[in-house]
Design a protein around this motif. Structure first.
Motif, PDB file in Angstrom:
ATOM      1  N   SER A  42      -1.358  -7.624  65.488  1.00 38.89           N
ATOM      2  CA  SER A  42      -2.386  -6.921  64.713  1.00 38.89           C
ATOM      3  C   SER A  42      -2.547  -5.520  65.294  1.00 38.89           C
ATOM      4  CB  SER A  42      -3.695  -7.709  64.766  1.00 38.89           C
ATOM      5  OG  SER A  42      -3.494  -9.030  64.314  1.00 38.89           O
ATOM      6  N   HIS A  82      -2.378 -16.082  64.279  1.00 41.85           N
ATOM      7  CA  HIS A  82      -1.316 -15.195  63.780  1.00 41.85           C
ATOM      8  C   HIS A  82      -1.973 -14.031  63.063  1.00 41.85           C
ATOM      9  CE1 HIS A  82      -1.901 -16.505  59.600  1.00 41.85           C
ATOM     10  NE2 HIS A  82      -1.959 -17.744  60.038  1.00 41.85           N
ATOM     11  N   THR A  83      -1.152 -13.038  62.718  1.00 46.08           N
ATOM     12  CA  THR A  83      -1.652 -11.847  62.014  1.00 46.08           C
ATOM     13  C   THR A  83      -1.672 -12.104  60.506  1.00 46.08           C
ATOM     14  OG1 THR A  83      -0.959 -10.341  63.773  1.00 46.08           O
ATOM     15  CG2 THR A  83      -1.058  -9.410  61.555  1.00 46.08           C
ATOM     16  N   SER A  84      -2.591 -11.442  59.818  1.00 46.32           N
ATOM     17  CA  SER A  84      -2.751 -11.614  58.357  1.00 46.32           C
ATOM     18  C   SER A  84      -1.406 -11.624  57.622  1.00 46.32           C
ATOM     19  CB  SER A  84      -3.616 -10.481  57.793  1.00 46.32           C
ATOM     20  OG  SER A  84      -3.460 -10.391  56.387  1.00 46.32           O
ATOM     21  N   ILE A  85      -1.152 -12.706  56.883  1.00 44.18           N
ATOM     22  CA  ILE A  85       0.131 -12.825  56.174  1.00 44.18           C
ATOM     23  C   ILE A  85       0.194 -11.910  54.949  1.00 44.18           C
ATOM     24  CG2 ILE A  85       1.816 -14.420  55.174  1.00 44.18           C
ATOM     25  CD1 ILE A  85       1.273 -15.238  57.935  1.00 44.18           C
ATOM     26  N   PRO A  86      -0.875 -11.811  54.130  1.00 44.87           N
ATOM     27  CA  PRO A  86      -0.781 -10.869  53.000  1.00 44.87           C
ATOM     28  C   PRO A  86      -0.459  -9.441  53.466  1.00 44.87           C
ATOM     29  CG  PRO A  86      -2.722 -12.268  52.765  1.00 44.87           C
ATOM     30  CD  PRO A  86      -2.126 -12.582  54.103  1.00 44.87           C
ATOM     31  N   MET A  87      -1.048  -9.027  54.586  1.00 41.87           N
ATOM     32  CA  MET A  87      -0.766  -7.681  55.103  1.00 41.87           C
ATOM     33  C   MET A  87       0.706  -7.562  55.507  1.00 41.87           C
ATOM     34  SD  MET A  87      -3.592  -5.703  55.037  1.00 41.87           S
ATOM     35  CE  MET A  87      -3.503  -6.242  53.347  1.00 41.87           C
TER      36      MET A  87
END
Lengths: 385, 385
Positions: free
Chosen positions: A90, A257-262
């Motif tokens: 992120s 985990h980091t935002s998947i949509p992003m």
């Protein structure tokens, strides 16, 4: 409730305070490290946004390491060496924090150039690390100082920003890159190469990553804040394969985990056929803004305009011999322009206040248009001249 | 390179390993904690996605505490008490990590119910905390054990999931809530109330947050993973005002702030006039799935189906007296159904392997349809009966 011990060592971010003041109506801010929001590549992501509501798979929990199609793309385009693996973070700020938490015990030594990025100082303070500053020359770190430090055995990691350094804009020469890599190998010091500005070159020639000369002892942090958008909070860490497992453990405990949509949107952008042209255009805009800043400094300050030229990035470092940069920053704010005094970029204990004050200020040129930059310099000059 | 000391205490996530195996073609997974991706409220966010490319301000760097319009909404709807302030996190997992880093020194004591959420165990292990497990009864924690522990002065924080606990599904009674709050006040122990499943009630009556009885000594973690989508990675932390500054320092060093476009989309969703109806519908779907699971367990296992009823959430806890749950998990996987053995939910040092094995398994009922849940239980029964 009493806070954790290491937290008490963190200085409040002086830059954040200035940034807060800088939002006052009528103040022009050259203080932040903001990319040009009037040139964000949002149109290249429009299709991606439109199809989001029809892709529920992107909204379920994902893999800790990152969104697989993005990782595949990054492996092909951003991996430093064949023995490396990638981890989506992120923002590169998180990548740095993961490294510190995965590899540092309290009192472990970290070398870094001084001045340096305050966000890195915060991360290492939070890890309880012992900071060892190394003098920065116009071509890179002072090598003899660095070697002495490495040879002392006090240092486990060397944090560096070899391309368009924050705050000074300095880029290391090819020769320095090779020599630093050789020292890291010889003394088994791990290099953290932070490269957030690397793609923002508008003059001179691209040089290899320092890590490419010592990949087995180096981790590289890439940021997408400067070439996509910062609000999305995306970066990627490339590290030797056997260093990845501890990093993944920390990442999982940190936020799963980091935002998947992003991540999916970033892939749309990076793989867009028009993206290379966008990057060239962006560098052109930054060149124009940098030149506007330098011309205005020269016009309004004359001989007082001591700025080492930069070949890219977002910052210029204005030397102000004999001045107190904190006083300059305050007076400038009163005149309607926000800048960051040099002191903010040194470890608290190392701020050479007494003997050799940090007589310099950081000027950002990426966020404002040429006309506004000129007006900002006019206001600044009314304090300095 | 040698890893940080505390990292070496973290056990690899057994659940993550099972989840990896569970993606094998043909395996039905009741192992994960996945919400129903066939019912994500993406259509309620469609308008928000469509207007994204025209709102560059959402893509610039933002405030560490969160996106102001979202914070205003959360203040109105999610703040625990007037003395509290909110902080937007990248999932409630990050909120927990921020708390541990802001307030714990190595060897500080943390009380938590056993069994408990493994992600919390990882966070506290990474902080070097000393874990003190408290027995869980069907109505909440064992209060006399909890009071003894608090009175010993060994504990700084008490981590708890009072609504639809993971893994057991247990919810605390009103009386237990009040008594725990009173103990936290009396012994000055800070409560971390983790409430990710709170909105997923499909039977019985909503009870007040434990924190509402001791707001000055409590922090509340809310997750949006279960009521919006997990891939977006959004949660919010509500804490007494004077505890917020250290949390913000850690958040800033960790990742500067959480993705702004994701925060803007969440606000669109929460404030959508159709959102309350969506939540009711979602709870109805989970009720249906839970009932399908329980009926199938009763039909296929008969008297062996020892499941304490739950009133919401995503999990049922199946007791298997005299069985080795690890062996059951392995055999079940071979028969095409993934579940998590009870052992995964205990601190490594506390896993009561020898004397009283954790003879239970966790079954998720939120992700699969009633028909698939029935088939999963049929496969599981072929191992158990």
């Amino acid at each position: 409730m009493q806070t954790a011990k290491h937290l008490q060592q963190i200085q409040p971010s002086y830059i954040r305070e200035i940034l807060a003041a800088a939002t006052t109506e009528g103040v022009i801010s050259l203080a932040g490290g903001l990319p040009a929001s009037d040139h964000f590549p949002l149109s290249l992501m429009a299709e991606g946004f439109a199809k989001m509501p029809d892709t529920p798979a992107l909204f379920q929990y994902g893999e800790t390491r990152g969104y697989k199609p993005l990782l595949d793309y990054l492996d092909e385009h951003y991996r430093v060496a064949s023995g490396h693996q990638m981890l989506v973070c992120s923002g590169s700020q998180q990548g740095l924090d993961l490294i510190a938490r995965a590899f540092l015990n309290p009192a472990d030594g970290v070398a870094m150039e001084a001045p340096c990025y305050p966000g890195a100082l915060q991360v290492f303070a939070l890890a309880g690390a012992s900071i060892h500053p190394v003098e920065q020359n116009p071509t890179g770190p002072n090598l003899s100082q660095l070697e002495l430090l490495f040879a002392s055995g006090k240092v486990k990691l060397f944090y560096a920003v070899p391309d368009f350094h924050n705050p000074t804009g300095v880029s290391w020469t090819l020769d320095i890159r090779k020599q630093v890599a050789a020292l890291c190998r010889q003394y088994e010091v791990a290099l953290i190469e932070d490269a957030p500005y690397r793609e923002l070159r508008f003059a001179g020639q691209q040089l290899p990553l320092v890590a490419s000369f010592c990949p087995e002892r180096a981790m590289v942090l890439r940021s997408f804040s400067k070439i996509s958008t910062p609000g999305m909070r995306l970066g990627v860490l490339s590290a030797p394969e056997d260093w990845l497992a501890p990093l993944l453990k920390v990442k999982q405990a940190s936020d799963l985990h980091t935002s998947i949509p992003m991540q999916a949107l970033l892939l749309d952008l990076l793989a867009h056929p028009a993206f290379p042209a966008y990057l060239r255009q962006l560098c052109g805009i930054y060149r124009e803004r940098y030149q506007a800043l330098v011309s205005a400094l020269s016009d309004y300050l004359g001989q007082e305009a001591i700025v080492e030229p930069v070949e890219g990035g977002m910052f210029a470092w204005l030397q102000l011999p004999g001045r107190d940069p904190l006083a300059v920053a305050k007076e400038a704010l009163a005149k309607g322009v926000a800048i960051v005094p040099g002191n903010a970029f040194f470890p608290a204990s190392e701020s050479p206040q007494a003997e050799s004050p940090v007589s310099a200020i950081r000027l950002n040129f990426s966020h404002e248009t040429p006309g506004t930059l000129r007006e900002a310099v006019r206001r600044l000059a009314s304090v300095l001249v």
